[in-house]
Design an enzyme around this catalytic site. Structure first.
Site, PDB file in Angstrom:
ATOM      1  N   HIS A   1     -13.826   5.866  -6.223  1.00 49.11           N
ATOM      2  CA  HIS A   1     -12.585   5.111  -6.106  1.00 49.11           C
ATOM      3  C   HIS A   1     -11.502   5.682  -7.010  1.00 49.11           C
ATOM      4  CE1 HIS A   1     -14.808   2.250  -3.760  1.00 49.11           C
ATOM      5  NE2 HIS A   1     -15.687   2.136  -4.728  1.00 49.11           N
TER       6      HIS A   1
ATOM      7  N   ASP B   1     -13.330   2.997  10.314  1.00 47.57           N
ATOM      8  CA  ASP B   1     -13.864   2.068   9.317  1.00 47.57           C
ATOM      9  C   ASP B   1     -15.347   1.903   9.609  1.00 47.57           C
ATOM     10  OD1 ASP B   1     -13.389  -0.369   7.323  1.00 47.57           O
ATOM     11  OD2 ASP B   1     -14.592  -1.123   9.000  1.00 47.57           O
TER      12      ASP B   1
ATOM     13  N   GLU C   1     -18.240  11.796   9.216  1.00 45.27           N
ATOM     14  CA  GLU C   1     -17.640  10.633   9.880  1.00 45.27           C
ATOM     15  C   GLU C   1     -16.150  10.769  10.205  1.00 45.27           C
ATOM     16  OE1 GLU C   1     -18.691   7.103   7.681  1.00 45.27           O
ATOM     17  OE2 GLU C   1     -20.701   7.858   7.256  1.00 45.27           O
TER      18      GLU C   1
ATOM     19  N   LYS D   1       0.837  -1.208   0.000  1.00 46.07           N
ATOM     20  CA  LYS D   1       0.000   0.000   0.000  1.00 46.07           C
ATOM     21  C   LYS D   1       0.872   1.258   0.000  1.00 46.07           C
ATOM     22  CE  LYS D   1      -3.324   2.481   2.944  1.00 46.07           C
ATOM     23  NZ  LYS D   1      -4.434   2.662   1.984  1.00 46.07           N
TER      24      LYS D   1
ATOM     25  N   GLU E   1     -24.421   2.191  -6.063  1.00 42.94           N
ATOM     26  CA  GLU E   1     -23.226   2.423  -6.880  1.00 42.94           C
ATOM     27  C   GLU E   1     -23.567   2.125  -8.336  1.00 42.94           C
ATOM     28  OE1 GLU E   1     -20.073   0.774  -9.301  1.00 42.94           O
ATOM     29  OE2 GLU E   1     -21.435  -0.499  -8.186  1.00 42.94           O
TER      30      GLU E   1
ATOM     31  N   CYS F   1     -20.515   6.381  -3.606  1.00 39.38           N
ATOM     32  CA  CYS F   1     -20.235   5.853  -2.270  1.00 39.38           C
ATOM     33  C   CYS F   1     -19.640   6.971  -1.428  1.00 39.38           C
ATOM     34  CB  CYS F   1     -19.273   4.659  -2.401  1.00 39.38           C
ATOM     35  SG  CYS F   1     -19.216   3.604  -0.933  1.00 39.38           S
TER      36      CYS F   1
END
EC number: 2.1.1.14
Length: 767
Positions: free
Chosen positions: A705, A502, A497, A19, A677, A737
């Site tokens: 994304h 998560d 949020e 990552k 989506e 999303c």
């Protein structure tokens, strides 16, 4: 002699090295050579780890910088024209296909603006693959030789591997025709594709590969006749070629019995079958195995984290040995270990008793080896004894059972899962409260999780700032998000949020019966990794979980602010579930915990409550039949149990990701508004299916994304397409999303353009 095998190993690294490297490359912080070095180091580490554990058959080509299916598309030149025109390097083409690319021209590079390919759930897992897109102009050819290069890389280390390839039938079947070639049947391309597989297999043989693992996971689906015929055709073709490595045909995630006729008699050396997910198929599979074929017994769970029961597993393997002989049996993981965290030894904060219940990917290597040694007559008595004690202690653990929770689940009745009035009666009451315009705009929940947010959360978790200081910081972030939404003109707001790490873990940490890891990361897609909570015992909510932040957000604006919750099915599916209790029971326990939270939000003055179910489709059994219809029934019931305790004027929203959901199944949830989506679908037929959907809906308008920013005109074009099949008065305007992974600048511009498009249509529909 019985051998041990692993079908694949996590590629992310024990400390998320992959990552950090990929995101560093995308952000221009490291070079492509530095990126490739990280990849090579991770592969080396994985191969050596498996070799040192004593695994006999070690996989290669299970590594990817993004997605193994996308790797195959690049390898076979299944690259839509919109990418090839930019003359990008292979790795940049891979990333552009996976996540889109938008960059301005420089002195050395021309401008690029291209959207990503569609991303889809990998069967019923929480991994996502990038869907191959075929057209009538697709020209298969080899771009490089990644499987060969990685085999040779391992060979240089003195490690002989079994290369892994997704099979030709699964690759085509899981793909789709491009929108300009909708009458194209992807399986019709099989004859063109098979020679490329043969070319790669021949190259592998020349490099020294003696065996390959070809995955055909579609064999656990309800395959149409042409797909079953394609399996026979493909593997008969391979059998007719000379000098290819031996083939292990691998299946996983379910039973192959309905497709056994397509498998019987194939000229493959071995068949791998998942006996964790479908132990009932054992007798029929063994009966179908050819006289010289090997059975790879998938007995160590590649999808969950519970410690293997060596006694039970050894009994199954011994049964196979009795039928086939030791030389024709392999002990293996049920699937790739991609779906499990890397190493339990990295967990330093788990309760010691609970930690003893678990096995991560590294520990599963030992499990495969111990079972293999046990069935081979080697002395592993100490390991067997320790395992038996661990399995027994879990069943008696104080963490498992809660009588009050069991009694409450037993008390669920129809009234608890039914709103006070049907939607057509609720709608006027809600319109009176909210007075929303046509084409109401909203977002799905999260806003960018900035570095500042992560730093302050980390400080709070480490105790270097007080609860009061952290709350003050969170409130300031909430206010920023509220003011931004007001500024650009969104109609129904969210608090953003900032307090949530998560969407499942945040709630799980506040629900009794969950356990959590520090480093239990699993790849979801690309560089997006998740730490699934672990359901250890019966589930209950001891106190309110989200009310404080929602109430604060609503107190600083006159516009409605959504209370944001994660639904029972998603909490279940995005956790590692218990394997000693059925999933329906776990879902109902979660539904009751969320019902209490929904009711508390309403009592605190929150008038719009969103209960997200992005994993609803993911939980669906892979095959048609009574299990599938039963799942839809109890999944919808769980959602309604969570949401049906509110008044008619309280508006319930829900959201779904990556979901080809039947409108009737969405209708069964009885949510007032749903968002789905949709940005990468471009599917007029899917829109038309919702033409008679009675409640309100928002089809996602931009891909969160991807860092790419859609223009106002793009939004207008997409909405125009939707409105050809869907009534304007029921349509909401929203992204695909949540925006957690995006940057603030792209978020600001994308949402501004989206709101401008909504205002444009309000003018068009004024009269």
């Amino acid at each position: 002699m019985v051998q041990s095998a692993v079908l694949g190993f996590p590629r992310i690294g024990p400390n998320r090295e992959l990552k950090k490297a990929t995101e560093g490359y995308w952000n221009g912080k490291i070079t492509v050579d530095e990126l490739f070095k990280v990849g090579k180091d991770l592969r080396t580490q994985n191969w050596k780890l498996q070799k040192e554990a004593g695994v006999d058959i070690i996989p290669s080509n299970d590594f990817s910088f993004y997605d193994q299916v996308l790797d195959l598309s690049l390898l076979f030149n299944v690259i839509p024209d919109r990418y090839t025109k930019y003359d990008l390097s292979p790795i940049d083409t891979l990333f552009a296909m996976g996540r889109g690319l938008q960059r301005k021209a420089t002195e050395t590079e021309k401008a690029v603006d291209v959207t990503a390919l569609e991303m889809v759930k990998w069967f019923d897992s929480n991994y996502h693959y990038v869907r191959p897109t075929f057209s009538k102009t697709t020209q298969f050819k080899l771009n490089g030789q990644k499987p060969v290069d990685e085999f040779l890389e391992a060979k240089e280390l003195g490690i002989h591997t079994r290369p892994v390839l997704l099979g030709p039938v699964s690759y085509l079947f899981l793909g789709k025709a491009d929108k300009d070639s909708l009458d194209l049947e992807p399986l019709s391309l099989l004859e063109q594709l098979l020679p490329l597989y043969t070319e790669i297999l021949s190259k592998l043989a020349s490099a020294g590969a003696t065996e390959v693992q070809i995955d055909e996971p579609v064999l656990v689906l309800d395959l149409p006749a042409n797909a079953q015929a394609a399996i026979k055709k493909a593997y008969t073709y391979f059998g007719e070629q000379s000098n290819l490595p031996k083939i292990t045909l691998a299946t996983y995630f379910g039973t192959v019995v309905p497709n056994l006729d397509a498998i019987k008699g194939l000229p493959v050396a071995a068949l791998h079958v998942d006996f964790v997910r479908a132990p009932e198929q054992f007798d029929e599979v063994v009966a179908a195995i050819g006289n010289k074929q090997t059975l790879s017994v998938g007995i160590v769970d590649g999808r969950n984290i519970w410690k293997n029961d060596f006694k039970k597993s050894s009994a199954i393997v011994n049964k196979a040995i009795e039928k086939l002989g030791a030389d024709r049996v392999v002990v293996a993981t049920s699937s790739s270990l991609l779906h499990t965290p890397v190493d339990l030894n990295n967990e330093t904060k788990l309760d010691a008793e609970i930690k003893g219940f678990f096995s991560f990917a590294t520990q599963k290597l030992d499990e495969v080896v111990v079972i293999t040694k046990n069935v081979s007559g080697q002395d592993v008595a100490a390991a067997l004894e320790a395992n038996a004690k661990s399995v027994e202690s879990r069943g008696k653990s104080k963490f498992i059972h809660d009588a009050a929770v069991k009694a409450r689940v037993a008390s669920i009745d129809e009234k608890m899962s039914t709103r006070a009035a049907p939607f057509e009666q609720r709608l006027p009451e809600q319109q009176k409260v909210f007075n929303l315009p046509l084409f109401p705009t909203t977002t799905i929940g999260s806003f960018p999780q900035t570095k500042d947010i992560r730093i302050n959360r980390n400080k709070f978790n480490k105790g270097t700032i007080s609860a009061e200081e952290y709350e003050k910081f969170i409130n300031s972030e909430i206010e920023k998000v509220i003011r931004f939404q007001e500024e650009i003109g969104l109609d129904v707001l969210v608090h953003g949020e900032p307090e949530r790490n998560d969407m499942v873990q945040y709630f799980g940490e506040q629900i009794n019966g969950y356990a959590f890891t520090v480093n239990g990361w699993v790849q979801s897609y690309g560089s997006r990794y998740v730490r699934p909570p672990i359901i250890v015992g019966d589930l209950s909510r001891p106190k309110a979980m989200s009310v404080k932040e929602s109430v604060y957000a609503q107190s600083i604006t006159s516009k409605p602010v959504k209370g944001m919750l994660t639904g029972p099915i998603t909490c279940l599916r995005w956790s590692f579930p218990r394997d000693d209790v059925d999933q329906k029971t776990q879902a109902m326990q979660l539904a009751l915990a969320l019902r209490d939270e929904v009711n508390d939000l309403e009592a605190a003055g929150i008038k719009v409550i969103q209960v997200d179910e992005p994993a609803l489709r993911e939980g669906l059994p892979l095959r048609e039949g009574t299990e599938r219809s039963a799942y839809y029934t109890w999944a919808a019931e769980a959602f309604r149990v969570a949401t049906s305790g509110v008044a008619n004027k309280t508006q319930i929203h829900s959201h779904f990701c990556y979901s080809d959901l039947d409108p009737n199944h969405i209708k069964a949830l009885d949510a007032d508004v749903v968002s789905i989506e949709f940005s990468k679908k471009d599917d007029a037929n899917y829109i038309a299916e919702f033409k008679n959907y009675p409640n309100h809906i928002g089809l996602g308008l931009f891909d969160i994304h991807s860092p790419r920013i859609p223009s106002k005109d793009e939004f207008i074009a997409k909405i125009s397409t939707i409105l050809k099949s869907y009534p304007a008065e029921k349509f909401w305007v929203n992204p695909d999303c949540g925006l957690k992974t995006r940057g603030w600048e792209e978020t600001r511009l994308s949402l501004t353009h989206m709101v401008e498009a909504a205002k444009y249509f309000r003018e068009q529909y004024k009269n």
